[in-house]
Design an enzyme around this catalytic site. Structure first.
Site, PDB file in Angstrom:
ATOM      1  N   TYR A   1      41.003  50.022  42.132  1.00 51.73           N
ATOM      2  CA  TYR A   1      39.744  49.688  42.803  1.00 51.73           C
ATOM      3  C   TYR A   1      39.816  48.316  43.487  1.00 51.73           C
ATOM      4  O   TYR A   1      38.793  47.691  43.745  1.00 51.73           O
ATOM      5  CB  TYR A   1      38.595  49.705  41.798  1.00 51.73           C
ATOM      6  CG  TYR A   1      38.383  51.065  41.170  1.00 51.73           C
ATOM      7  CD1 TYR A   1      37.668  52.058  41.835  1.00 51.73           C
ATOM      8  CD2 TYR A   1      38.914  51.365  39.921  1.00 51.73           C
ATOM      9  CE1 TYR A   1      37.480  53.313  41.273  1.00 51.73           C
ATOM     10  CE2 TYR A   1      38.738  52.614  39.351  1.00 51.73           C
ATOM     11  CZ  TYR A   1      38.016  53.583  40.032  1.00 51.73           C
ATOM     12  OH  TYR A   1      37.843  54.830  39.474  1.00 51.73           O
ATOM     13  N   SER A   2      41.014  47.882  43.812  1.00 53.44           N
ATOM     14  CA  SER A   2      41.249  46.528  44.305  1.00 53.44           C
ATOM     15  C   SER A   2      40.571  46.247  45.650  1.00 53.44           C
ATOM     16  O   SER A   2      40.820  46.931  46.644  1.00 53.44           O
ATOM     17  CB  SER A   2      42.754  46.295  44.440  1.00 53.44           C
ATOM     18  OG  SER A   2      43.018  45.121  45.163  1.00 53.44           O
ATOM     19  N   ASN A   3      39.763  45.192  45.677  1.00 47.74           N
ATOM     20  CA  ASN A   3      39.180  44.729  46.947  1.00 47.74           C
ATOM     21  C   ASN A   3      40.275  44.236  47.894  1.00 47.74           C
ATOM     22  O   ASN A   3      40.167  44.382  49.111  1.00 47.74           O
ATOM     23  CB  ASN A   3      38.187  43.592  46.690  1.00 47.74           C
ATOM     24  CG  ASN A   3      37.005  44.030  45.870  1.00 47.74           C
ATOM     25  OD1 ASN A   3      36.494  45.128  46.046  1.00 47.74           O
ATOM     26  ND2 ASN A   3      36.563  43.178  44.963  1.00 47.74           N
TER      27      ASN A   3
ATOM     28  N   ILE B   1      43.406  45.338  48.115  1.00 45.69           N
ATOM     29  CA  ILE B   1      44.057  46.502  48.719  1.00 45.69           C
ATOM     30  C   ILE B   1      43.202  47.043  49.859  1.00 45.69           C
ATOM     31  O   ILE B   1      43.700  47.331  50.965  1.00 45.69           O
ATOM     32  CB  ILE B   1      44.295  47.595  47.661  1.00 45.69           C
ATOM     33  CG1 ILE B   1      45.408  47.174  46.691  1.00 45.69           C
ATOM     34  CG2 ILE B   1      44.619  48.942  48.306  1.00 45.69           C
ATOM     35  CD1 ILE B   1      46.806  47.170  47.274  1.00 45.69           C
TER      36      ILE B   1
END
EC number: 4.4.1.15
Length: 306
Positions: free
Chosen positions: A66-68, A70
């Site tokens: 859920y990386s911002n 990425i």
């Protein structure tokens, strides 16, 4: 190349019934997809790389499901027609990443994925070295975008609108944002970092990146990084209804919840002016809500974010 956005980021006062004045700087509005501090962390990293005029530029970085970071890098790649690769924590996601809103978004932006085991992911130095050998002309950006170039980029979050505050507050994941705020804060300002990850090494990392000791780190992980409790959901929804401003559950929601607790406890001297930075990450709400629905729990209400 990334440019200084032609937007004046608003500083919004949060009406508070205590003896301080509390404000939020809306860095989440800096760009619709390269959101908040991620824009500034990537700013010098990417511009310095592109200034070398590499043939077939390639941007690679690390992140969780859920990386911002990425999501932001994938959007940057699409906008500027640059190939991007995400090294994703958790090889169990390889066959079900399409169930994940963040990874779907990144893929739609053209990002390619390399899924690695959680054990291998922990040794990102070894992973980075392997990638450098395999892709010597690529720009390999650390997890969360945190390095010295990122710290220099965070300087752009501070300007004449932030100079008169007594306290500057930001959520802390990998430490780059609070390090930049610390490094470029005014001499009279105290910096508070709200740790959303239980990591004892963060103080030394921030100190090394900042070169100053004008900051305090306070635990605000409320059960662990990425953990979303019912109490946090309730706080985010109440905050949105009362103040008309959307928070997300991993960073800004936990920061503001802990900040409110500090105010209630009398942490800040009377008449203090306190500024918190909204560092974006609202894209993560969709994934959080999908998880919460599967658990038959209350979800994060869609609030006003602009």
């Amino acid at each position: 190349m990334l440019k200084i956005p032609d937007i004046k980021v608003p500083v919004v006062e949060i009406p508070f019934r205590k003896n301080i004045r509390l404000f939020i700087k809306r860095e989440d509005l800096i760009h619709p997809e390269i959101s908040g501090n991620k824009y500034w962390k990537l700013f010098h990293n990417v511009n310095n790389y592109l200034a070398e005029n590499p043939q077939n530029p390639l941007l690679m970085t690390f992140g969780g499901a859920y990386s911002n970071h990425i999501a932001a890098l994938s959007a940057l790649g699409k906008i500027h027609n640059i190939k991007t690769v995400g090294i994703i924590r958790g090889n169990e996601l390889e066959y079900r990443w399409k169930e994940n809103p963040t990874l779907r978004f990144a893929s739609e932006n053209g990002m390619h994925f390399c899924f690695v085991s959680r054990e291998d992911y922990r040794d990102k130095d070894a992973l980075s070295e392997k990638l450098k050998n395999e892709f010597p002309k690529a720009l390999i950006i650390p997890e969360g975008g945190t390095n010295l170039a990122a710290v220099e980029g965070i300087r752009n979050m501070l300007n004449s609108d932030t100079q008169d505050f007594d306290y500057l507050c930001a959520a802390v994941g990998t430490g780059g944002t609070v390090a930049g705020i610390s490094k470029f804060a005014e001499n009279h300002q105290k910096v508070i970092g709200f740790k959303v990850v239980d990591d004892d090494s963060l103080h030394s990392r921030v100190s090394e990146l900042s070169g100053k000791e004008n900051f305090t780190l306070i635990d605000a992980h409320f059960g662990g990084y990425g953990k979303i409790s019912d109490e946090n959901i309730a706080f985010i929804n109440a905050f949105s209804r009362e103040f008309g401003l959307q928070l997300e559950p991993v960073y800004t929601g936990k920061m503001m919840r802990k900040l409110f607790q500090l105010v209630e406890e009398g942490y800040f001297p009377q008449n203090s002016k306190v500024l918190a930075f909204h560092t974006g990450g609202l894209q993560g709400i969709a994934g959080a809500n999908e998880m919460l629905k599967k658990q038959n729990r209350a979800v994060i209400e869609k609030g006003v974010s602009s």
